[in-house]
Enzyme design. Sequence first.
Site, PDB file in Angstrom:
ATOM      1  N   ALA A 130     -28.878 -35.502 -17.867  1.00 48.53           N
ATOM      2  CA  ALA A 130     -28.181 -35.021 -16.671  1.00 48.53           C
ATOM      3  C   ALA A 130     -28.426 -33.527 -16.506  1.00 48.53           C
ATOM      4  O   ALA A 130     -27.723 -32.693 -17.085  1.00 48.53           O
ATOM      5  CB  ALA A 130     -26.677 -35.301 -16.791  1.00 48.53           C
ATOM      6  N   ASP A 240     -21.665 -20.761  -7.176  1.00 53.31           N
ATOM      7  CA  ASP A 240     -21.685 -19.900  -5.978  1.00 53.31           C
ATOM      8  C   ASP A 240     -21.437 -18.445  -6.372  1.00 53.31           C
ATOM      9  O   ASP A 240     -21.964 -17.514  -5.761  1.00 53.31           O
ATOM     10  CB  ASP A 240     -20.572 -20.300  -4.992  1.00 53.31           C
ATOM     11  CG  ASP A 240     -20.962 -21.505  -4.137  1.00 53.31           C
ATOM     12  OD1 ASP A 240     -22.141 -21.908  -4.178  1.00 53.31           O
ATOM     13  OD2 ASP A 240     -20.074 -22.034  -3.435  1.00 53.31           O
ATOM     14  N   VAL A 337     -53.253  -7.777 -11.241  1.00 53.85           N
ATOM     15  CA  VAL A 337     -53.586  -6.354 -11.079  1.00 53.85           C
ATOM     16  C   VAL A 337     -54.104  -5.786 -12.406  1.00 53.85           C
ATOM     17  O   VAL A 337     -55.033  -4.978 -12.434  1.00 53.85           O
ATOM     18  CB  VAL A 337     -52.352  -5.557 -10.572  1.00 53.85           C
ATOM     19  CG1 VAL A 337     -52.594  -4.053 -10.655  1.00 53.85           C
ATOM     20  CG2 VAL A 337     -52.003  -5.954  -9.141  1.00 53.85           C
ATOM     21  N   GLU A 363     -29.580 -22.452 -13.755  1.00 55.58           N
ATOM     22  CA  GLU A 363     -28.556 -22.307 -12.684  1.00 55.58           C
ATOM     23  C   GLU A 363     -29.023 -22.950 -11.380  1.00 55.58           C
ATOM     24  O   GLU A 363     -28.776 -22.432 -10.290  1.00 55.58           O
ATOM     25  CB  GLU A 363     -28.149 -20.847 -12.509  1.00 55.58           C
ATOM     26  CG  GLU A 363     -27.394 -20.360 -13.730  1.00 55.58           C
ATOM     27  CD  GLU A 363     -26.342 -19.318 -13.446  1.00 55.58           C
ATOM     28  OE1 GLU A 363     -25.825 -19.254 -12.322  1.00 55.58           O
ATOM     29  OE2 GLU A 363     -26.042 -18.567 -14.382  1.00 55.58           O
ATOM     30  N   GLY A 364     -29.692 -24.069 -11.497  1.00 54.84           N
ATOM     31  CA  GLY A 364     -30.193 -24.804 -10.327  1.00 54.84           C
ATOM     32  C   GLY A 364     -31.635 -24.435 -10.056  1.00 54.84           C
ATOM     33  O   GLY A 364     -31.945 -23.267  -9.805  1.00 54.84           O
ATOM     34  N   THR A 365     -32.534 -25.436 -10.119  1.00 53.94           N
ATOM     35  CA  THR A 365     -33.964 -25.155  -9.893  1.00 53.94           C
ATOM     36  C   THR A 365     -34.188 -24.726  -8.432  1.00 53.94           C
ATOM     37  O   THR A 365     -33.299 -24.889  -7.589  1.00 53.94           O
ATOM     38  CB  THR A 365     -34.817 -26.416 -10.158  1.00 53.94           C
ATOM     39  OG1 THR A 365     -34.462 -27.403  -9.181  1.00 53.94           O
ATOM     40  CG2 THR A 365     -34.594 -26.976 -11.557  1.00 53.94           C
TER      41      THR A 365
HETATM   42  C1  LIG Z   1     -33.447 -21.265 -21.121  1.00 56.44           C
HETATM   43  C2  LIG Z   1     -32.451 -22.171 -20.470  1.00 56.44           C
HETATM   44  C3  LIG Z   1     -31.123 -21.803 -20.444  1.00 56.44           C
HETATM   45  C4  LIG Z   1     -30.172 -22.663 -19.866  1.00 56.44           C
HETATM   46  N1  LIG Z   1     -28.835 -22.351 -19.932  1.00 56.44           N
HETATM   47  C5  LIG Z   1     -27.915 -23.285 -19.581  1.00 56.44           C
HETATM   48  C6  LIG Z   1     -26.521 -23.090 -19.871  1.00 56.44           C
HETATM   49  O1  LIG Z   1     -26.106 -22.069 -20.400  1.00 56.44           O
HETATM   50  N2  LIG Z   1     -25.661 -24.085 -19.539  1.00 56.44           N
HETATM   51  C7  LIG Z   1     -26.069 -25.247 -18.958  1.00 56.44           C
HETATM   52  O2  LIG Z   1     -25.220 -26.101 -18.697  1.00 56.44           O
HETATM   53  N3  LIG Z   1     -27.383 -25.452 -18.662  1.00 56.44           N
HETATM   54  C8  LIG Z   1     -28.307 -24.514 -18.982  1.00 56.44           C
HETATM   55  N4  LIG Z   1     -29.655 -24.728 -18.737  1.00 56.44           N
HETATM   56  C9  LIG Z   1     -30.057 -25.973 -18.093  1.00 56.44           C
HETATM   57  C10 LIG Z   1     -30.653 -25.777 -16.699  1.00 56.44           C
HETATM   58  O3  LIG Z   1     -29.652 -25.428 -15.800  1.00 56.44           O
HETATM   59  C11 LIG Z   1     -31.382 -27.086 -16.351  1.00 56.44           C
HETATM   60  O4  LIG Z   1     -32.561 -27.091 -17.136  1.00 56.44           O
HETATM   61  C12 LIG Z   1     -31.712 -27.199 -14.893  1.00 56.44           C
HETATM   62  O5  LIG Z   1     -30.531 -27.389 -14.154  1.00 56.44           O
HETATM   63  C13 LIG Z   1     -32.670 -28.351 -14.586  1.00 56.44           C
HETATM   64  O6  LIG Z   1     -32.309 -29.534 -15.223  1.00 56.44           O
HETATM   65  P1  LIG Z   1     -33.415 -30.338 -16.067  1.00 56.44           P
HETATM   66  O7  LIG Z   1     -34.042 -29.374 -16.988  1.00 56.44           O
HETATM   67  O8  LIG Z   1     -32.786 -31.539 -16.653  1.00 56.44           O
HETATM   68  O9  LIG Z   1     -34.509 -30.752 -14.999  1.00 56.44           O
HETATM   69  P2  LIG Z   1     -34.490 -32.068 -14.065  1.00 56.44           P
HETATM   70  O10 LIG Z   1     -33.200 -32.172 -13.348  1.00 56.44           O
HETATM   71  O11 LIG Z   1     -34.944 -33.240 -14.866  1.00 56.44           O
HETATM   72  O12 LIG Z   1     -35.615 -31.686 -13.014  1.00 56.44           O
HETATM   73  C14 LIG Z   1     -37.017 -31.867 -13.265  1.00 56.44           C
HETATM   74  C15 LIG Z   1     -37.754 -31.472 -11.989  1.00 56.44           C
HETATM   75  O13 LIG Z   1     -37.369 -32.359 -10.919  1.00 56.44           O
HETATM   76  C16 LIG Z   1     -36.879 -31.612  -9.811  1.00 56.44           C
HETATM   77  N5  LIG Z   1     -35.803 -32.356  -9.151  1.00 56.44           N
HETATM   78  C17 LIG Z   1     -34.734 -32.970  -9.716  1.00 56.44           C
HETATM   79  N6  LIG Z   1     -33.978 -33.554  -8.781  1.00 56.44           N
HETATM   80  C18 LIG Z   1     -34.563 -33.303  -7.594  1.00 56.44           C
HETATM   81  C19 LIG Z   1     -34.261 -33.632  -6.243  1.00 56.44           C
HETATM   82  N7  LIG Z   1     -33.165 -34.321  -5.919  1.00 56.44           N
HETATM   83  N8  LIG Z   1     -35.096 -33.204  -5.279  1.00 56.44           N
HETATM   84  C20 LIG Z   1     -36.203 -32.476  -5.592  1.00 56.44           C
HETATM   85  N9  LIG Z   1     -36.553 -32.133  -6.847  1.00 56.44           N
HETATM   86  C21 LIG Z   1     -35.738 -32.538  -7.826  1.00 56.44           C
HETATM   87  C22 LIG Z   1     -36.367 -30.306 -10.425  1.00 56.44           C
HETATM   88  O14 LIG Z   1     -36.356 -29.261  -9.457  1.00 56.44           O
HETATM   89  C23 LIG Z   1     -37.414 -30.061 -11.499  1.00 56.44           C
HETATM   90  O15 LIG Z   1     -38.552 -29.474 -10.936  1.00 56.44           O
HETATM   91  C24 LIG Z   1     -30.601 -23.862 -19.261  1.00 56.44           C
HETATM   92  C25 LIG Z   1     -31.953 -24.209 -19.279  1.00 56.44           C
HETATM   93  C26 LIG Z   1     -32.876 -23.400 -19.897  1.00 56.44           C
HETATM   94  C27 LIG Z   1     -34.306 -23.840 -19.954  1.00 56.44           C
END
Ligand SMILES: Cc1cc2nc3c(=O)[nH]c(=O)nc-3n(C[C@H](O)[C@H](O)[C@H](O)COP(=O)(O)OP(=O)(O)OC[C@H]3O[C@@H](n4cnc5c(N)ncnc54)[C@H](O)[C@@H]3O)c2cc1C
Length: 445
Positions: A130, A240, A337, A363-365
Amino acid sequence: MVDFTLTDEQKDLRELAHSFAEKEMRRVAWEYDKDGTWPQDIIDMAWEVGLMNTHIPEAYGGPGLDYLSGCLIEEEMGWGCSGIGTTLMANGLASAPITLGGSEETKKKYLGMLTEDKKLASFCLTEPDAGSDVSGMKTKAVKKGDKYVISGSKCFITNGTYADYFTVYAKTDPEAGHRGISAFVVDADLPGVSVDKKEDKMGQRASNTATISFDEVEIPAENLIGEENKGFKLAMMTLDRTRPGVSAMAVGIGRAALEYATEYSKERVQFGVPIAMHQAIQFMIADMATKVEAGRLLVWNSAVMLDQGVRNSKVSSMAKRFAADSAMEIAVDAVQVYGGYGFIKEYPVEKLMRDAKIMQLYEGTSQIQRLVIAKEVLLPRAVGEPTPEAEANAAKAAEDAVLALVGLGYGQPQAAAAVARISAQLGPATETAALIRAGLKELAR
Ligand SMILES: Cc1cc2nc3c(=O)[nH]c(=O)nc-3n(C[C@H](O)[C@H](O)[C@H](O)COP(=O)(O)OP(=O)(O)OC[C@H]3O[C@@H](n4cnc5c(N)ncnc54)[C@H](O)[C@@H]3O)c2cc1C
């Protein structure tokens, strides 16, 4: 009139943050990046000089800074080293749900913990299955008498190995999707809490990222933050508020890459002239500079909206999307560069390119930011819709104003009618004193 002039206090804060970034963070940034060194010495110094926990209200020992001031600091942290910057700023993400929804006791205990001592907290939302879709989380919280029992695993948790407590999101109604999520505070030293894995990352290597597991962890029922099953809303409200700061950090990375590239382009001579004399390089520098400036404007706008008590979901997602994508593009261009030297670790820009990538992910891709923006554009809410806190503050201010006017001898119905009319005209950010003044004028007519 729109005015981008900072107050003297904001200028001083920016100067303090810049000087800290230059003297303390940059001094060790490339070295700590190499081995993924935990920057405890920098955390200690940042806490001492007041560059951490800046949004915690004064009532709980913090400086209660406005959001714009927070962004000024975060841009400098991103400029200094975004890996160390992420470490320093993670308390803000973890504590925001408590500030927004915690009871008075929870705020006193857990916000106070961060301001009284050099403690850390982590925000635990993401799970292995998730990420973008948090409704799929499997972590559960089951109420048993005056306790909740939490079981599950959270991954990619910033500062996870070192946190003193976690704000944890868990399902209290597993069948209800995102409407079944609640938020809790969990102390890190409770039986059943364990750090399972420290990640070895591409960038921001001085920040700690870990998997945290909760095995039948018992917490007091009062550690529920806000209401049961309202955790998703709390998480979205938190983001937000934190996205302007994360976006500011992305602006800082872009600005650092732009500065390095600019300097290098004036020094490096090819075809008999500094490469800055070639128009292709000039155009890259021009685009990089424009992206830094445009990103900063979106960041400031998203922060000022919050400071004015106006809902900023669309603009904060725009700021995050644009600043993060720009940081990546600027860092890639900075490597270009530098030519071949850009690819070599001895030179500064390859680190910035690795660091910038995470801005498009956590924090949201960037895709999720676009989903938020598209939803807000296609299904718009009323312009300037107030934040829930602003609505609550406005209701309290109106009530106080009516009481004050009644105290001055005006009839309750007239006072209430005058204040209601004025609050509707003046909007949610109006303070009690202003409402009383306007109410008096209206009643005197
Ligand atoms: C260094 C690091 C620090 C972090 N710190 C925290 C933290 O402190 N606390 C915490 O809770 N989380 C943290 N995260 C988690 C981070 O917020 C998640 O990695 C991120 O939200 C994406 O989730 P996922 O990695 O499971 O990717 P996924 O959700 O599996 O996404 C994979 C790809 O699919 C795309 N995608 C998914 N759904 C859709 C859609 N509906 N439409 C289009 N594209 C989509 C995504 O954009 C991405 O390109 C951290 C991650 C990293 C790597």
